[in-house]
Design a protein around this motif. Structure first.
Motif, PDB file in Angstrom:
ATOM      1  N   ASP A  40      -2.217   7.142  -0.266  1.00 30.28           N
ATOM      2  CA  ASP A  40      -1.400   6.053   0.682  1.00 30.28           C
ATOM      3  C   ASP A  40      -2.438   7.087   1.707  1.00 30.28           C
ATOM      4  O   ASP A  40      -2.918   8.317   1.498  1.00 30.28           O
ATOM      5  CB  ASP A  40       0.636   6.560   1.078  1.00 30.28           C
ATOM      6  CG  ASP A  40       0.950   7.907   0.942  1.00 30.28           C
ATOM      7  OD1 ASP A  40      -0.276   9.003   2.101  1.00 30.28           O
ATOM      8  OD2 ASP A  40       1.544   8.449   0.655  1.00 30.28           O
ATOM      9  N   SER A  99      -1.280   8.703   4.600  1.00 30.15           N
ATOM     10  CA  SER A  99      -1.596  10.086   4.789  1.00 30.15           C
ATOM     11  C   SER A  99      -1.872  10.704   4.274  1.00 30.15           C
ATOM     12  O   SER A  99      -2.543  11.941   4.521  1.00 30.15           O
ATOM     13  CB  SER A  99       0.108  10.773   5.380  1.00 30.15           C
ATOM     14  OG  SER A  99       1.084  10.697   3.539  1.00 30.15           O
ATOM     15  N   TYR A 127       3.459   0.705   3.900  1.00 30.78           N
ATOM     16  CA  TYR A 127       3.100   1.640   4.100  1.00 30.78           C
ATOM     17  C   TYR A 127       4.717   2.335   5.490  1.00 30.78           C
ATOM     18  O   TYR A 127       3.764   1.610   6.611  1.00 30.78           O
ATOM     19  CB  TYR A 127       2.050   2.160   4.360  1.00 30.78           C
ATOM     20  CG  TYR A 127       1.775   3.600   4.860  1.00 30.78           C
ATOM     21  CD1 TYR A 127       2.093   4.588   3.691  1.00 30.78           C
ATOM     22  CD2 TYR A 127       1.942   4.336   6.265  1.00 30.78           C
ATOM     23  CE1 TYR A 127       2.323   6.146   3.745  1.00 30.78           C
ATOM     24  CE2 TYR A 127       1.182   5.739   6.433  1.00 30.78           C
ATOM     25  CZ  TYR A 127       1.973   6.439   4.948  1.00 30.78           C
ATOM     26  OH  TYR A 127       2.198   7.955   5.403  1.00 30.78           O
ATOM     27  N   LYS A 128       5.266   2.466   5.207  1.00 35.96           N
ATOM     28  CA  LYS A 128       6.482   2.615   6.246  1.00 35.96           C
ATOM     29  C   LYS A 128       6.185   3.937   7.565  1.00 35.96           C
ATOM     30  O   LYS A 128       7.021   3.256   8.632  1.00 35.96           O
ATOM     31  CB  LYS A 128       7.815   3.496   5.734  1.00 35.96           C
ATOM     32  CG  LYS A 128       7.645   2.686   4.318  1.00 35.96           C
ATOM     33  CD  LYS A 128       8.906   0.719   5.068  1.00 35.96           C
ATOM     34  CE  LYS A 128       9.647  -0.348   3.940  1.00 35.96           C
ATOM     35  NZ  LYS A 128       9.164  -0.795   4.242  1.00 35.96           N
ATOM     36  N   ASN A 129       4.766   4.592   6.994  1.00 38.65           N
ATOM     37  CA  ASN A 129       4.904   6.299   8.158  1.00 38.65           C
ATOM     38  C   ASN A 129       3.430   5.745   9.321  1.00 38.65           C
ATOM     39  O   ASN A 129       3.269   6.695   9.863  1.00 38.65           O
ATOM     40  CB  ASN A 129       4.566   6.741   7.625  1.00 38.65           C
ATOM     41  CG  ASN A 129       5.643   7.894   6.047  1.00 38.65           C
ATOM     42  OD1 ASN A 129       6.350   7.250   7.203  1.00 38.65           O
ATOM     43  ND2 ASN A 129       5.008   8.344   6.033  1.00 38.65           N
ATOM     44  N   THR A 130       3.558   4.261   9.254  1.00 37.41           N
ATOM     45  CA  THR A 130       3.002   3.786  10.812  1.00 37.41           C
ATOM     46  C   THR A 130       3.232   2.785  12.209  1.00 37.41           C
ATOM     47  O   THR A 130       3.685   2.113  11.204  1.00 37.41           O
ATOM     48  CB  THR A 130       1.486   4.069  10.550  1.00 37.41           C
ATOM     49  OG1 THR A 130       1.201   2.590   9.577  1.00 37.41           O
ATOM     50  CG2 THR A 130       0.430   5.128   9.537  1.00 37.41           C
ATOM     51  N   GLY A 181       7.581  -1.824  11.016  1.00 38.53           N
ATOM     52  CA  GLY A 181       7.178  -0.992  11.618  1.00 38.53           C
ATOM     53  C   GLY A 181       7.056  -1.500  12.435  1.00 38.53           C
ATOM     54  O   GLY A 181       5.727  -1.088  12.738  1.00 38.53           O
ATOM     55  N   LYS A 203       2.251  10.798  19.114  1.00 35.23           N
ATOM     56  CA  LYS A 203       2.530   9.791  18.498  1.00 35.23           C
ATOM     57  C   LYS A 203       1.773   9.653  16.893  1.00 35.23           C
ATOM     58  O   LYS A 203       0.532   9.717  16.996  1.00 35.23           O
ATOM     59  CB  LYS A 203       2.519   8.963  18.054  1.00 35.23           C
ATOM     60  CG  LYS A 203       3.881   8.410  19.448  1.00 35.23           C
ATOM     61  CD  LYS A 203       3.694   7.112  19.823  1.00 35.23           C
ATOM     62  CE  LYS A 203       5.336   6.416  20.538  1.00 35.23           C
ATOM     63  NZ  LYS A 203       5.678   4.630  20.715  1.00 35.23           N
ATOM     64  N   LEU A 205       0.888  10.740  12.205  1.00 36.86           N
ATOM     65  CA  LEU A 205       1.123  10.744  10.605  1.00 36.86           C
ATOM     66  C   LEU A 205       1.401  11.785   9.934  1.00 36.86           C
ATOM     67  O   LEU A 205       1.537  12.931  10.217  1.00 36.86           O
ATOM     68  CB  LEU A 205      -0.458   9.738  10.595  1.00 36.86           C
ATOM     69  CG  LEU A 205       0.086   9.830   9.053  1.00 36.86           C
ATOM     70  CD1 LEU A 205       1.154   8.234   8.575  1.00 36.86           C
ATOM     71  CD2 LEU A 205      -1.141   9.307   7.915  1.00 36.86           C
TER      72      LEU A 205
END
Length: 171
Positions: A85, A87, A109-112, A133, A169, A171
């Motif tokens: 992924d 990250s 992908y949920k983290n950005t 997101g 901000k 990852l």
């Protein structure tokens, strides 16, 4: 990579103009003195990364776990992996200290924070929502609380500079 780096994603439908827009934003930020890394998602594995028949292509397709192609001005690394992924890519493969990482794709992908490219000629609705997101849209017509003109990438670059590069901000 020694420091935490802000990471954003630019997503959209196939042929929506993502790569062209990202290229312009990278050029603007680079000209402003920032170091930018880019990660492009190729979910179907169709990108041609080497010329069939050339040495690095032949070595990789022979089964090498990794092939490094060293040239005078760049190093290209082909790594065989089973799952990843964004990250993982940032942690393992971004080798230089950079000021921002721009990901093209990885819409699930949920983290950005994500910015969707949508143009009038596509005649479609947004792929993502705020729950996915989505922060803003890059467009030539679409109405959204935070939108950027696809024909004015300098405005988006300034937004990234103010809200990501000069903040924490990441990852």
């Amino acid at each position: 990579m020694d420091k935490k780096v802000p990471v954003i994603s630019i997503v959209g439908a196939h042929n929506s103009g993502k790569t062209t827009f990202i290229e312009k934003v990278i050029r603007i930020l680079s000209n402003r003195g920032y170091s930018v890394a880019a990660i492009k998602h190729d979910p179907k594995g169709k990108a041609v990364t080497d010329t069939p028949g050339k040495d690095s292509y032949r070595m990789f397709h022979a089964g090498a776990k990794q092939v490094i192609l060293a040239s005078p001005d760049k190093i290209t690394s082909y790594v065989r992996i089973s799952d990843y992924d964004p990250s993982d890519l940032v942690k393992k493969y971004v080798v230089e200290d950079v000021d921002i990482i721009i990901i093209e794709g990885f819409k699930r992908y949920k983290n950005t924070d994500k910015f969707e490219v949508i143009r009038k000629e596509e005649k479609r609705e947004l792929i993502l929502s705020e729950e996915d997101g989505l922060v803003g849209v890059i467009t030539d017509y679409y109405s959204h609380p935070l939108s950027f003109d696809i024909n004015r990438p300098e405005e988006f670059a300034s937004y990234l500079e103010k809200h990501y590069i000069k903040t924490e901000k990441y990852l």
